[in-house]
Design an enzyme around this catalytic site. Structure first.
Site, PDB file in Angstrom:
ATOM      1  N   ASN A  91       1.351   6.985   3.151  1.00  0.00           N
ATOM      2  CA  ASN A  91       2.091   6.010   3.957  1.00  0.00           C
ATOM      3  C   ASN A  91       3.598   6.247   3.918  1.00  0.00           C
ATOM      4  O   ASN A  91       4.379   5.376   4.279  1.00  0.00           O
ATOM      5  CB  ASN A  91       1.774   4.582   3.497  1.00  0.00           C
ATOM      6  CG  ASN A  91       0.453   4.098   4.059  1.00  0.00           C
ATOM      7  OD1 ASN A  91      -0.009   4.578   5.091  1.00  0.00           O
ATOM      8  ND2 ASN A  91      -0.160   3.136   3.388  1.00  0.00           N
TER       9      ASN A  91
ATOM     10  N   ASP B 267       3.144   1.785   8.088  1.00  0.00           N
ATOM     11  CA  ASP B 267       1.952   0.988   7.859  1.00  0.00           C
ATOM     12  C   ASP B 267       2.166  -0.141   6.843  1.00  0.00           C
ATOM     13  O   ASP B 267       1.825  -0.032   5.667  1.00  0.00           O
ATOM     14  CB  ASP B 267       0.795   1.868   7.395  1.00  0.00           C
ATOM     15  CG  ASP B 267      -0.542   1.133   7.493  1.00  0.00           C
ATOM     16  OD1 ASP B 267      -0.571  -0.002   8.006  1.00  0.00           O
ATOM     17  OD2 ASP B 267      -1.558   1.707   7.048  1.00  0.00           O
TER      18      ASP B 267
ATOM     19  N   ASP C 294       0.852  -1.191   0.000  1.00  0.00           N
ATOM     20  CA  ASP C 294       0.000   0.000   0.000  1.00  0.00           C
ATOM     21  C   ASP C 294       0.889   1.243   0.000  1.00  0.00           C
ATOM     22  O   ASP C 294       0.727   2.148   0.805  1.00  0.00           O
ATOM     23  CB  ASP C 294      -0.911  -0.013   1.231  1.00  0.00           C
ATOM     24  CG  ASP C 294      -2.099   0.937   1.105  1.00  0.00           C
ATOM     25  OD1 ASP C 294      -2.495   1.258  -0.028  1.00  0.00           O
ATOM     26  OD2 ASP C 294      -2.625   1.361   2.150  1.00  0.00           O
TER      27      ASP C 294
END
Length: 322
Positions: free
Chosen positions: A203, A214, A198
Site C-alpha cells: 500500500n 488505499d 493497513d
C-alpha cells in the site's frame, strides 16, 4: 459468509458510472489487483490516467466512506503524500445502480522496500506527520480495532468455514483458542488515534518518495499499528529497522514506545482476521481463483504451524529499541 458478487459490474455499466461524473473515458478499462473492491485504470483527456474504485456493497456505510475521503483530503492538505479521491461535481463519493464509487488520479511507482534504510527514514517521517495530524481529531463513524472484531467474530466465522477440513478442527481450534486467549490478555487498551490501518509495503508506492494508497481500512487504533508492518527479518534486524523508523518519526511526534508490547498481539489479530476474511469472501468468484490454496488441507496445516509459532512469539519479551 456473503453471497454478494460483483457480477453486475459489466463493462457498459462501469463506463456509464464513470461518465455520469462528467469524466469522458478515452481508453479501455484495465482491472487492477484488488479483491475487496473492484478497481480499474483508464485514460481521459481532462485528467490523464485515472483509477475508479467500486466499493463492495454492505461493507461500509455512506458515512464511513465519506469519513475515509475526508481523512484523505485532510492529510493531503497537510502535504502528507496520500492519494486522495478527486472532487467531481463537488463530491468525492458517487453512487450508481447500487454501487458507491470514487475516482482517483493514477499514481505509479515501485513497491516500498522494507530493507532499505533510506526509505525507512522517509516512512518514519511521513507516518509521524500522518499521526501528528490524525491525532488532532477522532473518527465518528469508522470502527476501532478490537479483539471482538478481529478475534471473537473471526473465530465464529472460521468455526463455520467448510474449507477447514473436519480432521484438522481439533488441532486448529486448540491452538487458535490459545492464541486468542493470550492476545486478549496482552492487547491492553491504549490511546487510539486515526490510522491508515493497513500500512504495509503493497500500500506504499515509491517514486521520488512514498505515496500512501488505499485508506479503505482506516479506523481508530494504537499508533504502533501503522508502524509494525514496516518491520521484517529476525529480531535483531527488526530492532535496527525500528530504531531507524522511530528516530525519523520523532521529528514530528513522540514515538509510542509504550505500545511496542502490542506488536505481537496485533500480528496475531491480523493473522486470524485474514483467515476469516478469506472465508467470508469465498463465495465471491474472484477469491477461489486468486487463493486456490485456501481450500486445501495443506493450507490449514500451515496455519496450525503458524499459529503455534505466533503463540510462542506472544510468550516472548516484547521487541525493544536499542
Amino acid at each position: 459468509m456473503t453471497d454478494f458478487q460483483f457480477s453486475a459490474l459489466h463493462p457498459d455499466m462501469l463506463l456509464d458510472a464513470i461518465e455520469a461524473t462528467g469524466v469522458q473515458v478515452n481508453s479501455g478499462l484495465l482491472a487492477l489487483n484488488s479483491y475487496e473492491n473492484r478497481v480499474y485504470q483508464f485514460v481521459t483527456e481532462q485528467h490523464g490516467r485515472m483509477v475508479v474504485k467500486f466499493y463492495r456493497p454492505g461493507r461500509w456505510t455512506q458515512q464511513q466512506l465519506l469519513e475515509e475521503h475526508a481523512f484523505a483530503e485532510e492529510l493531503a492538505e497537510h502535504e502528507v503524500p496520500v492519494v486522495a479521491p478527486l472532487r467531481l461535481n463537488e463530491r468525492t463519493l458517487h453512487h450508481y445502480e447500487g454501487f458507491y464509487y470514487a475516482l482517483y488520479p493514477s499514481v505509479g511507482g515501485r513497491q516500498f522496500e522494507t530493507d532499505n534504510f533510506e526509505q525507512l527514514e522517509w516512512m518514519g517521517r511521513f507516518i509521524g506527520r500522518l499521526h501528528q495530524i490524525s491525532a488532532s481529531a477522532e473518527f465518528v463513524h469508522r470502527p476501532s480495532m478490537s479483539t471482538e472484531e478481529y478475534l471473537v467474530q473471526s473465530r465464529l466465522t472460521l468455526s463455520q468455514c467448510p474449507q477447514l477440513p473436519e480432521s484438522l478442527h481439533t488441532a486448529f481450534f486448540t491452538v487458535l483458542d490459545q492464541v486468542i486467549e493470550r492476545t486478549t490478555e496482552q492487547y491492553t487498551e491504549q490511546p487510539y488515534i486515526r490510522l491508515h490501518g493497513d500500512c504495509h509495503a503493497s500500500n506504499i508506492l515509491w517514486r521520488d518518495g512514498p505515496s500512501f494508497v488505499d485508506l479503505d481500512d482506516c479506523r481508530m487504533g494504537p499508533a504502533i499499528q501503522d508502524i509494525w508492518m514496516m518491520l521484517s527479518g529476525d529480531r535483531q534486524q527488526q530492532m535496527i529497522q525500528l530504531d531507524c523508523l522511530a528516530e525519523a518519526y520523532e521529528e514530528f511526534r513522540a514515538f509510542p514506545n509504550n505500545q511496542l508490547s502490542l506488536i505481537e498481539p496485533l500480528r496475531a489479530m491480523r493473522m486470524v482476521h485474514y483467515m476469516a476474511w478469506l472465508a467470508r469472501r469465498w463465495e465471491d468468484a474472484a477469491f477461489p481463483r486468486a487463493f486456490p490454496w485456501f481450500d486445501t488441507p495443506r493450507y490449514w496445516e500451515e496455519q496450525i504451524l503458524a499459529l503455534k509459532e505466533q503463540l510462542s512469539a506472544l510468550q516472548e519479551a516484547p521487541l525493544t529499541r536499542f
